[in-house]
Design an enzyme around this catalytic site. Structure first.
Site, PDB file in Angstrom:
ATOM      1  N   ILE A 245       5.810  10.671  20.282  1.00  0.00           N
ATOM      2  CA  ILE A 245       5.892  10.858  21.722  1.00  0.00           C
ATOM      3  C   ILE A 245       4.560  11.413  22.207  1.00  0.00           C
ATOM      4  CG2 ILE A 245       7.082  12.037  23.607  1.00  0.00           C
ATOM      5  CD1 ILE A 245       8.864  10.049  21.995  1.00  0.00           C
ATOM      6  N   GLU A 246       3.988  10.724  23.163  1.00  0.00           N
ATOM      7  CA  GLU A 246       2.710  11.100  23.753  1.00  0.00           C
ATOM      8  C   GLU A 246       2.972  11.518  25.200  1.00  0.00           C
ATOM      9  OE1 GLU A 246      -1.621   8.865  24.511  1.00  0.00           O
ATOM     10  OE2 GLU A 246      -0.018   7.846  23.425  1.00  0.00           O
TER      11      GLU A 246
END
Length: 132
Positions: A125-126
């Site tokens: 997850i960015e």
């Protein structure tokens, strides 16, 4: 040639729907939504902006689905208006490990700066801010 114009939803295959709902609600601020598709089953989605993530349990697959529906295979980038130092403090308060960042990357519309974490299934997850 016809063209698509946006993303309505995507699907994540997960080990534990309740745990995933809690993570995306408490860590990323998404809104959980229970819904009933045409087959009458109960499913969960995570809403944010004009998009949503539908959750599929790896233990109870249904059709149609991805050819190889597997947990932990996603790599998602979410944009945020809040500065990354606020996100970093939030992740630390919640005992979420930041694997990388802040680092400069290239987003869909130009440069971004990002933090990288993992969800309960190991998806990358960015969380990013656009750079003006």
């Amino acid at each position: 040639m016809p063209q698509v114009s946006g993303l309505d939803h995507l699907v994540l295959t997960v080990a534990d729907v309740a745990r995933t709902v809690a993570f995306y609600r408490d860590i990323l601020g998404m809104q959980p939504e229970e819904f009933r598709p045409a087959d009458g089953s109960v499913r969960w989605a995570l809403k944010f902006g004009a998009q949503k993530i539908n959750l599929h349990s790896a233990a109870a697959p249904f059709e149609p689905k991805a050819k190889v529906a597997t947990r932990g295979s996603a790599d998602l980038c979410f944009l945020s208006e809040q500065p990354l130092d606020r996100w970093l403090a939030h992740f630390l308060e919640q005992d979420v490990v930041v694997e990388q960042g802040p680092v400069t990357r290239t987003g869909a519309t130009g440069p971004i700066v990002s933090l990288y974490i993992r969800d309960p299934d190991g998806n990358l997850i960015e969380v990013s801010n656009t750079i003006d």
